[in-house]
Design a protein around this motif. Structure first.
Motif, PDB file in Angstrom:
ATOM      1  N   ASP A 129     -28.235 -32.085  19.224  1.00 31.13           N
ATOM      2  CA  ASP A 129     -27.492 -32.874  18.233  1.00 31.13           C
ATOM      3  C   ASP A 129     -26.566 -32.003  17.388  1.00 31.13           C
ATOM      4  O   ASP A 129     -26.457 -32.198  16.174  1.00 31.13           O
ATOM      5  CB  ASP A 129     -28.478 -33.641  17.331  1.00 31.13           C
ATOM      6  N   GLU A 130     -25.883 -31.059  18.044  1.00 30.96           N
ATOM      7  CA  GLU A 130     -24.887 -30.260  17.331  1.00 30.96           C
ATOM      8  C   GLU A 130     -23.501 -30.809  17.636  1.00 30.96           C
ATOM      9  O   GLU A 130     -23.078 -30.834  18.800  1.00 30.96           O
ATOM     10  CB  GLU A 130     -24.930 -28.781  17.734  1.00 30.96           C
ATOM     11  N   THR A 131     -22.791 -31.231  16.597  1.00 29.72           N
ATOM     12  CA  THR A 131     -21.416 -31.684  16.738  1.00 29.72           C
ATOM     13  C   THR A 131     -20.493 -30.529  16.386  1.00 29.72           C
ATOM     14  O   THR A 131     -20.569 -29.974  15.290  1.00 29.72           O
ATOM     15  CB  THR A 131     -21.128 -32.883  15.815  1.00 29.72           C
ATOM     16  N   VAL A 132     -19.637 -30.153  17.317  1.00 31.18           N
ATOM     17  CA  VAL A 132     -18.716 -29.035  17.096  1.00 31.18           C
ATOM     18  C   VAL A 132     -17.303 -29.575  16.959  1.00 31.18           C
ATOM     19  O   VAL A 132     -16.863 -30.410  17.750  1.00 31.18           O
ATOM     20  CB  VAL A 132     -18.792 -28.018  18.249  1.00 31.18           C
ATOM     21  N   GLY A 133     -16.592 -29.106  15.936  1.00 33.90           N
ATOM     22  CA  GLY A 133     -15.217 -29.526  15.725  1.00 33.90           C
ATOM     23  C   GLY A 133     -14.616 -28.747  14.582  1.00 33.90           C
ATOM     24  O   GLY A 133     -15.195 -27.764  14.095  1.00 33.90           O
ATOM     25  N   VAL A 134     -13.452 -29.171  14.132  1.00 30.55           N
ATOM     26  CA  VAL A 134     -12.777 -28.494  13.029  1.00 30.55           C
ATOM     27  C   VAL A 134     -13.659 -28.563  11.781  1.00 30.55           C
ATOM     28  O   VAL A 134     -14.126 -29.633  11.392  1.00 30.55           O
ATOM     29  CB  VAL A 134     -11.404 -29.135  12.749  1.00 30.55           C
ATOM     30  N   GLY A 135     -13.914 -27.406  11.181  1.00 33.97           N
ATOM     31  CA  GLY A 135     -14.751 -27.358   9.990  1.00 33.97           C
ATOM     32  C   GLY A 135     -16.229 -27.195  10.277  1.00 33.97           C
ATOM     33  O   GLY A 135     -17.027 -26.994   9.363  1.00 33.97           O
ATOM     34  N   HIS A 136     -16.590 -27.274  11.549  1.00 37.78           N
ATOM     35  CA  HIS A 136     -17.993 -27.058  11.917  1.00 37.78           C
ATOM     36  C   HIS A 136     -18.065 -26.421  13.305  1.00 37.78           C
ATOM     37  O   HIS A 136     -18.592 -26.992  14.254  1.00 37.78           O
ATOM     38  CB  HIS A 136     -18.819 -28.352  11.852  1.00 37.78           C
ATOM     39  N   ASP A 137     -17.488 -25.216  13.365  1.00 32.15           N
ATOM     40  CA  ASP A 137     -17.507 -24.461  14.617  1.00 32.15           C
ATOM     41  C   ASP A 137     -17.743 -22.963  14.393  1.00 32.15           C
ATOM     42  O   ASP A 137     -17.663 -22.171  15.331  1.00 32.15           O
ATOM     43  CB  ASP A 137     -16.201 -24.655  15.389  1.00 32.15           C
ATOM     44  N   GLY A 138     -18.045 -22.572  13.153  1.00 30.47           N
ATOM     45  CA  GLY A 138     -18.294 -21.166  12.849  1.00 30.47           C
ATOM     46  C   GLY A 138     -17.078 -20.369  12.462  1.00 30.47           C
ATOM     47  O   GLY A 138     -17.183 -19.158  12.220  1.00 30.47           O
ATOM     48  N   THR A 139     -15.922 -21.003  12.391  1.00 26.41           N
ATOM     49  CA  THR A 139     -14.698 -20.294  12.019  1.00 26.41           C
ATOM     50  C   THR A 139     -14.848 -19.629  10.652  1.00 26.41           C
ATOM     51  O   THR A 139     -15.411 -20.225   9.729  1.00 26.41           O
ATOM     52  CB  THR A 139     -13.510 -21.273  11.979  1.00 26.41           C
ATOM     53  N   GLY A 140     -14.350 -18.424  10.548  1.00 26.54           N
ATOM     54  CA  GLY A 140     -14.385 -17.704   9.278  1.00 26.54           C
ATOM     55  C   GLY A 140     -15.450 -16.642   9.216  1.00 26.54           C
ATOM     56  O   GLY A 140     -15.521 -15.887   8.242  1.00 26.54           O
TER      57      GLY A 140
END
Length: 355
Positions: A9-20
């Motif tokens: 149940d991991e949703t990956v997208g802009v703001g929730h992908d580990g960027t930064g």
């Protein structure tokens, strides 16, 4: 990768992908760059942004260590495709670990290794100070609990062997480290795609078994409390688990096959579980609005002892980590020394962590 994310149940997208942020991965072998490209191209992932940081001379490509490097980099990336990776490479594992800590560039460190029959001096005087430093810097360290069940690894002369009595990966038992165990399961598919979580068992099949048990070197830390936690005065492992068995179901990876990069099936081990958790942690940190989370164990145990103990965790209650004739530990409700608190429902866990 999409199946694993759906399963947990991991949703990956802009703001929730580990960027930064970045993930530091420790290794002892180089790898073919083309294996990384083969993996991301096969599964429609963004290219992996990685750099090698050498500690001493490049040891080159060596058997065993190369597959470890491929697995760790590719699956940490699968969990956090926006995070970059710093691969700490050298021929001395202690030096490589030290490099990942003293570099202090990444919020998470993933280590898929164990020392065979380590001395108390090595663990207490060399490794533990490094992990204390990492925690003080806000780094989250994830170490695989091992692939030899409750037996663990020992030394026979100069050879690394499976023990004939209980032992644990003492590096994963450090109180400032999250010890990651492994599970196995049969996925449910629809149209070739995973449809969501299915019951998980303790990883224990013909390929190996998840490590777990009580440390011989570390006392029980104050955070390690809760239903099922043994009253043994010792640091118990693992803390948490994820997919590990290369057979049930196993995962694909980009591998060096006689000098040519090919996507191959199947691979696994707690060497898969640890980098996946390192990737998850970068997305959790991002969703929490925090740069770093530090030692994740106080959060894991706190949530496991609140109303999130059923919503944020998938309790594993079937199986054991008996191995090599060594009687291990049986899974049960709550914490156990086979899978810790079990696995997570990522989105629920992440929302709980934010609060």
């Amino acid at each position: 990768p999409s199946d694993v994310r759906t399963f947990y149940d991991e949703t990956v997208g802009v703001g929730h992908d580990g960027t930064g942020d970045c993930i530091a991965i420790v290794g002892v072998s180089d790898f073919l760059d083309s294996t990384m490209t083969a993996f991301t191209n096969q599964f429609g992932l963004p290219a992996i942004s990685y750099t090698r940081k050498l500690h001493g001379a490049n040891p080159g490509i060596n058997s065993g260590g190369e597959s470890e490097a491929e697995l760790d980099l590719q699956w940490a990336h699968a969990a956090a495709p926006g995070a970059s990776i710093v691969y700490h490479l050298g021929s001395n594992l202690v030096t490589d670990i030290s490099g990942a800590v003293t570099d202090n560039a990444c919020g998470a460190i993933s280590i898929s290794f164990a020392f065979c029959g380590p001395s108390a001096s090595l663990i207490n005087n060399t490794i533990d100070p490094l992990f204390k430093q990492a925690a003080a810097q806000g780094q989250s360290v994830f170490v695989s609990s091992g692939d030899d069940g409750a037996a663990g690894l020992g030394l026979s002369g100069n050879s690394c062997v499976v023990n004939s009595s209980r032992s644990v990966n003492e590096m994963s038992a450090d109180p400032n480290v999250t010890s990651v165990g492994g599970t196995q399961f049969t996925p449910t598919y629809s149209g070739g795609n995973d449809v969501g979580h299915a019951t998980e068992d303790v990883w224990n099949d013909s390929s190996g078994s998840t490590g777990g048990g009580a440390s011989q070197f570390f006392a029980k830390p104050s955070y390690q409390t809760g239903s099922g936690v043994p009253n043994d005065g010792a640091r118990d492992v693992p803390d948490i688990s994820l997919i590990a068995s290369p057979n049930f179901p196993g995962v694909f990876w980009g591998d060096d096959v006689n000098g040519t990069a090919k996507v191959t099936c199947c691979i696994g081990g707690t060497s898969l579980s640890a980098p996946l958790w390192a990737g998850f942690s970068r997305v959790i940190a991002q969703l929490s609005g925090k740069t770093r989370l530090g030692n994740l164990n106080p959060l894991i145990y706190d949530l496991a002892n609140t109303q999130y103990n059923t919503a944020g965790f998938h309790d594993v209650t079937i199986g054991n980590n008996n191995f090599n004739g060594v009687t291990g530990f049986t899974a049960g409700p709550g914490y156990d020394q086979a899978t810790g608190w079990g696995t997570i429902d990522f989105n629920t866990f992440a929302n709980a962590a934010k609060s």
